[in-house]
Scaffold this active site. Structure first.
Site, PDB file in Angstrom:
ATOM      1  CD  GLU A 119      -2.955  -1.436   2.000  1.00 10.54           C
ATOM      2  OE1 GLU A 119      -4.031  -0.946   1.663  1.00 10.54           O
ATOM      3  OE2 GLU A 119      -2.785  -2.014   3.088  1.00 10.54           O
ATOM      4  CD  GLU A 171      -3.226  -6.910   3.871  1.00  8.70           C
ATOM      5  OE1 GLU A 171      -2.753  -7.825   3.157  1.00  8.70           O
ATOM      6  OE2 GLU A 171      -2.751  -5.764   3.892  1.00  8.70           O
TER       7      GLU A 171
HETATM    8  N1  COA Z   1       4.794  -7.587  12.494  1.00  6.84           N
HETATM    9  C1  COA Z   1       5.624  -7.700  13.558  1.00  6.84           C
HETATM   10  N2  COA Z   1       6.793  -8.376  13.515  1.00  6.84           N
HETATM   11  C2  COA Z   1       7.115  -8.963  12.347  1.00  6.84           C
HETATM   12  C3  COA Z   1       6.301  -8.885  11.214  1.00  6.84           C
HETATM   13  C4  COA Z   1       5.084  -8.164  11.324  1.00  6.84           C
HETATM   14  N3  COA Z   1       4.248  -8.007  10.278  1.00  6.84           N
HETATM   15  N4  COA Z   1       6.879  -9.571  10.212  1.00  6.84           N
HETATM   16  C5  COA Z   1       8.031 -10.064  10.712  1.00  6.84           C
HETATM   17  N5  COA Z   1       8.173  -9.690  12.001  1.00  6.84           N
HETATM   18  C6  COA Z   1       9.284 -10.011  12.896  1.00  6.84           C
HETATM   19  C7  COA Z   1       9.240 -11.486  13.312  1.00  6.84           C
HETATM   20  O1  COA Z   1       8.364 -11.677  14.395  1.00  6.84           O
HETATM   21  C8  COA Z   1      10.689 -11.729  13.669  1.00  6.84           C
HETATM   22  O2  COA Z   1      10.929 -11.180  14.948  1.00  6.84           O
HETATM   23  P1  COA Z   1      11.891 -11.967  16.002  1.00  6.84           P
HETATM   24  O3  COA Z   1      13.239 -12.009  15.307  1.00  6.84           O
HETATM   25  O4  COA Z   1      11.864 -11.095  17.210  1.00  6.84           O
HETATM   26  O5  COA Z   1      11.303 -13.322  16.173  1.00  6.84           O
HETATM   27  C9  COA Z   1      11.454 -10.851  12.665  1.00  6.84           C
HETATM   28  O6  COA Z   1      10.510  -9.898  12.204  1.00  6.84           O
HETATM   29  C10 COA Z   1      11.972 -11.635  11.494  1.00  6.84           C
HETATM   30  O7  COA Z   1      10.891 -12.338  10.915  1.00  6.84           O
HETATM   31  P2  COA Z   1      10.930 -13.923  10.628  1.00  6.84           P
HETATM   32  O8  COA Z   1       9.523 -14.415  10.587  1.00  6.84           O
HETATM   33  O9  COA Z   1      11.874 -14.614  11.544  1.00  6.84           O
HETATM   34  O10 COA Z   1      11.554 -13.910   9.141  1.00  6.84           O
HETATM   35  P3  COA Z   1      11.346 -15.007   8.029  1.00  6.84           P
HETATM   36  O11 COA Z   1      12.313 -14.665   6.949  1.00  6.84           O
HETATM   37  O12 COA Z   1      11.387 -16.377   8.577  1.00  6.84           O
HETATM   38  O13 COA Z   1       9.847 -14.772   7.482  1.00  6.84           O
HETATM   39  C11 COA Z   1       8.000 -13.433   6.691  1.00  6.84           C
HETATM   40  C12 COA Z   1       9.524 -13.570   6.855  1.00  6.84           C
HETATM   41  C13 COA Z   1       7.729 -12.055   6.126  1.00  6.84           C
HETATM   42  C14 COA Z   1       7.476 -14.520   5.730  1.00  6.84           C
HETATM   43  C15 COA Z   1       7.313 -13.628   8.073  1.00  6.84           C
HETATM   44  O14 COA Z   1       8.012 -12.802   9.011  1.00  6.84           O
HETATM   45  C16 COA Z   1       5.871 -13.238   8.080  1.00  6.84           C
HETATM   46  O15 COA Z   1       5.042 -13.997   7.583  1.00  6.84           O
HETATM   47  N6  COA Z   1       5.546 -12.065   8.673  1.00  6.84           N
HETATM   48  C17 COA Z   1       4.194 -11.613   8.857  1.00  6.84           C
HETATM   49  C18 COA Z   1       3.647 -10.971   7.594  1.00  6.84           C
HETATM   50  C19 COA Z   1       2.231 -10.478   7.842  1.00  6.84           C
HETATM   51  O16 COA Z   1       1.330 -11.245   8.050  1.00  6.84           O
HETATM   52  N7  COA Z   1       2.064  -9.154   7.837  1.00  6.84           N
HETATM   53  C20 COA Z   1       0.823  -8.517   8.134  1.00  6.84           C
HETATM   54  C21 COA Z   1       0.201  -8.042   6.881  1.00  6.84           C
HETATM   55  S1  COA Z   1      -1.385  -7.326   7.165  1.00  6.84           S
END
Ligand code: COA
Length: 240
Positions: free
Chosen positions: A115, A135
């Site tokens: 966005e 989402e």
């Molecule tokens: N909000 C808060 N923290 C987030 C985040 C989010 N949207 N996305 C990632 N983080 C944090 C993780 O909790 C992690 O924190 P930690 O190291 O303290 O555990 C850090 O960022 C690294 O993320 P991680 O998940 O370990 O990386 P990855 O490479 O394994 O996976 C993603 C990357 C993007 C696939 C995964 O982090 C993810 O699915 N994130 C959520 C995406 C999401 O749903 N966003 C909301 C959209 S509305």
């Protein structure tokens, strides 16, 4: 350089660099970032020294991994109502910036990340980029303008494909869909964004901003209204 808690803001030779800066949380968009974004957007809008803006994300892994899930649905409903109003203000402030905005994206570009990109004018990304809208899986919809900006950038069916399925869209496909203008290597990302910014800065800033206005406002008009708008803006330029 001004350092907010969640955003780095730097101004150099007419370019404003806005860097989302929560790399440990993959630059997830939280309430603090929203409030700081509002201030930064006001600064770039009002500062006559700023001619072009480049948005990017700090760290190796992401431009922005979407809304901060640790804050997700934590507020009581009157607070949510206020928050929704304020968010609308942030996104309309974003879309109201008359100067060109370039998004230089790498890694994850999820939810609010898409966005933010949708509020920019020229989108370039490195070849490791991955777009997605989680989402649907969270039972919410893209509510930071994405349901409106994305179909205006790509077509309706690609937009729905991205927004409804929540599937990953990688660099090559994003380019094919025209979700990005250009794919480059990671090393080239900022230099190419700066090259584009420098080229834009070589032109008359009033003319540049008027073209942006003609295109963005005109897209929501009929062709004849758009042509009238174009004539008015062209007249304003020759008068200046
Ligand atoms: N909000 C808060 N923290 C987030 C985040 C989010 N949207 N996305 C990632 N983080 C944090 C993780 O909790 C992690 O924190 P930690 O190291 O303290 O555990 C850090 O960022 C690294 O993320 P991680 O998940 O370990 O990386 P990855 O490479 O394994 O996976 C993603 C990357 C993007 C696939 C995964 O982090 C993810 O699915 N994130 C959520 C995406 C999401 O749903 N966003 C909301 C959209 S509305």
């Amino acid at each position: 350089m001004s350092t907010f808690e969640t955003i780095l803001y730097e101004k150099k030779n007419g370019t404003a660099y806005v860097t989302l800066n929560r790399p440990k949380a993959l630059n997830a968009y939280n309430i603090k970032m929203r409030n700081e974004m509002y201030q930064v957007l006001g600064a770039v809008r009002d500062d006559p020294d700023v001619r072009v803006i480049i948005f990017s994300g700090a760290g190796d892994k992401a431009f922005c991994a979407g809304a901060d899930l640790t804050e997700f649905l934590t507020a009581p409903s009157p607070v949510i109502a206020r928050q929704v109003r304020f968010e609308r203000d942030v996104w309309s402030r974003f879309l109201g910036v008359e100067k060109p905005i370039i998004a230089a994206m790498h890694g994850y570009v999820l939810g609010d990340g898409i966005e933010i990109a949708g509020c920019c004018d020229i989108r370039i990304a490195s070849d490791d980029v991955q777009f997605g809208t989680p989402e649907m899986g969270l039972g919410i919809i893209t509510a930071a303008g994405g349901s409106q900006t994305v179909p205006r950038i790509i077509n309706r069916s690609h937009a729905l494909d991205v927004l409804i399925t929540g599937r990953w869209v990688k660099a090559e496909e994003a380019l094919k869909m025209k979700l990005v203008n250009k794919i480059v290597t990671r090393d080239e990302l900022m230099p190419i964004a700066e090259q584009i910014a420098n080229r834009i800065k070589s032109f008359d800033p009033v003319a540049v901003n008027l073209v942006k206005q003609a295109v963005t406002r005109g897209m929501n008009m009929t062709l004849s209204q758009g042509l009238e708008l174009e004539a008015t803006l062209a007249g304003r330029l020759s008068a200046s």
